[in-house]
Motif scaffolding. Structure first.
Motif, PDB file in Angstrom:
ATOM      1  N   CYS A   9      -4.282  -6.131   4.054  1.00  0.00           N
ATOM      2  CA  CYS A   9      -3.316  -6.213   5.356  1.00  0.00           C
ATOM      3  C   CYS A   9      -1.461  -6.704   4.984  1.00  0.00           C
ATOM      4  N   CYS A  12      -1.403 -11.225   6.733  1.00  0.00           N
ATOM      5  CA  CYS A  12      -2.586 -11.722   6.178  1.00  0.00           C
ATOM      6  C   CYS A  12      -3.917 -11.858   5.223  1.00  0.00           C
ATOM      7  N   PHE A  14      -6.441 -10.296   4.860  1.00  0.00           N
ATOM      8  CA  PHE A  14      -7.940  -9.315   4.899  1.00  0.00           C
ATOM      9  C   PHE A  14      -7.967  -8.211   4.345  1.00  0.00           C
ATOM     10  N   CYS A 107      -3.829  -4.308  11.692  1.00  0.00           N
ATOM     11  CA  CYS A 107      -4.345  -5.094  10.836  1.00  0.00           C
ATOM     12  C   CYS A 107      -5.943  -5.366  11.727  1.00  0.00           C
ATOM     13  N   CYS A 110      -5.835  -9.954  11.924  1.00  0.00           N
ATOM     14  CA  CYS A 110      -4.241 -10.821  12.086  1.00  0.00           C
ATOM     15  C   CYS A 110      -3.544  -9.838  13.772  1.00  0.00           C
TER      16      CYS A 110
HETATM   17 ZN   LIG Z   1      -4.206  -9.414   8.945  1.00  0.00          ZN
END
Ligand SMILES: [Zn+2]
Ligand SMILES: [Zn+2]
Length: 256
Positions: A9, A12, A14, A107, A110
Motif C-alpha cells: 500500500c 499504510c 500493508f 488497500c 486502510c
Molecule cells: Zn493501506
C-alpha cells in the motif's frame, strides 16, 4: 526470469508477498502440494511426482498457486484459482482477491491508499532528505545509467572512459552510484567512505582520466591508496544528500 516486485500500500504498511504473485507447485503421492521454487521448477516437479513436466501437468499434478488476501479479515493465503474454492481460509468470506488483481486497487486495510507494484528495494530515507544538498552531476550520472544517453555535462567523461573500452563509462557511472547509494542486500547497508579499485579493472584504469576531464566528478571523488574516496570538500550533508537522492530515485530491477 521474471523481475521480482514488491506489492504494498502506498499509504499504510500493508504488504503482500514480494515475488511475482505466486508459485508453481507439484502434488506429491499423498496429495500434498509442494512448492517448486523458481528457477528449477521442472526439476522439483520431477522429484516430487516422478513425471516430466508435461506428463505431470496432464495428470493434474502441477498447478500455480496465487497469493491472495481476504478483504474482510485481511488474512493472506495461497489459492490455485483454477482449482480451489475462492473462499477465505479464516472467515469463509468470498471477498478474496489475488495479489495480481490487487495491484492498482484500494488497500484492503486502510481503504485509502492503493496497492502498488514496485521494486523490492525499499530504502528508508532520512527524515530531512528533501532538504539535503545534491550535486547536479549525481542526477546526471543516474539518468545516464537509466537511459544510456550521455548528457552534455558528461560528454568528455564518457569519451575518455570509453577510450579504454566500449561501454566503460557505463561501468564507471554504475560503480560510483552503487558506492554512493550503499548495498541494499548487504548486512551493512550504510554508505561507505570509499570504494574498492583493482588495477586490472577497466573502469579503474579510466577513473583518473575521467576525474581530470570532468571537474564536477573530481569535486566528489579522489583516488588514494588504491581506492576511491569522497573528496574532503564533500560535507557530511552532501554525502547524505547523495545517498538519499539515489535511494529515492534510482530504479532497480531485481531478477529472480
Ligand atoms: Zn493501506
Ligand atoms: Zn477472511
Amino acid at each position: 526470469m521474471p523481475p521480482i516486485s514488491s506489492y504494498a500500500c502506498n499509504e499504510c504498511d500493508f504488504e503482500l508477498p514480494s515475488g511475482w504473485g505466486g508459485y508453481t507447485y507439484a502434488v506429491d503421492n499423498s496429495g500434498q502440494r509442494v512448492v517448486c521454487p523458481h528457477p528449477g521448477e521442472f526439476h522439483t516437479v520431477y522429484q516430487v511426482t516422478g513425471l516430466n513436466y508435461t506428463d505431470a501437468q496432464n495428470a493434474g499434478r502441477v498447478g500455480f498457486a496465487q497469493h491472495c488476501v481476504c478483504l474482510d479479515c485481511l488474512r493472506q493465503f495461497d489459492l490455485d484459482l483454477e482449482r480451489d474454492a475462492v473462499l477465505c481460509l479464516e472467515c469463509s468470506s468470498r471477498q478474496v482477491r489475488s495479489l495480481r488483481e490487487s495491484v492498482g486497487q484500494k488497500c484492503p486495510r486502510c481503504k485509502v491508499g492503493l496497492i502498488e507494484e514496485g521494486s523490492v528495494i525499499r530504502w528508508k530515507l532520512d527524515p530531512d532528505w528533501e532538504q539535503l544538498p545534491v550535486p547536479q552531476v549525481v542526477d546526471d550520472l543516474m539518468k545516464f545509467v537509466e537511459h544510456r544517453r550521455v548528457p552534455g555535462s558528461l560528454e568528455r567523461a564518457a569519451e575518455v572512459a570509453n577510450s579504454f573500452g566500449e561501454g566503460n563509462f557505463f561501468v564507471v557511472a554504475l560503480r560510483l552510484l552503487r558506492w554512493w547509494e550503499g548495498d541494499y542486500f548487504s548486512q551493512d547497508q550504510e554508505q561507505k567512505d570509499s570504494a574498492e579499485m583493482q588495477p586490472q579493472w577497466t573502469w579503474c584504469m579510466a577513473l583518473p582520466d575521467v576525474l581530470k576531464s570532468t571537474p564536477a566528478i573530481a569535486e566528489l571523488v579522489v583516488i588514494r591508496g588504491g581506492r576511491c574516496w569522497f573528496a574532503e570538500s564533500v560535507s557530511p550533508e552532501a554525502r547524505r544528500g547523495i545517498k538519499n537522492y539515489l535511494r529515492k530515485h534510482r530504479k532497480h530491477v531485481v531478477w529472480s
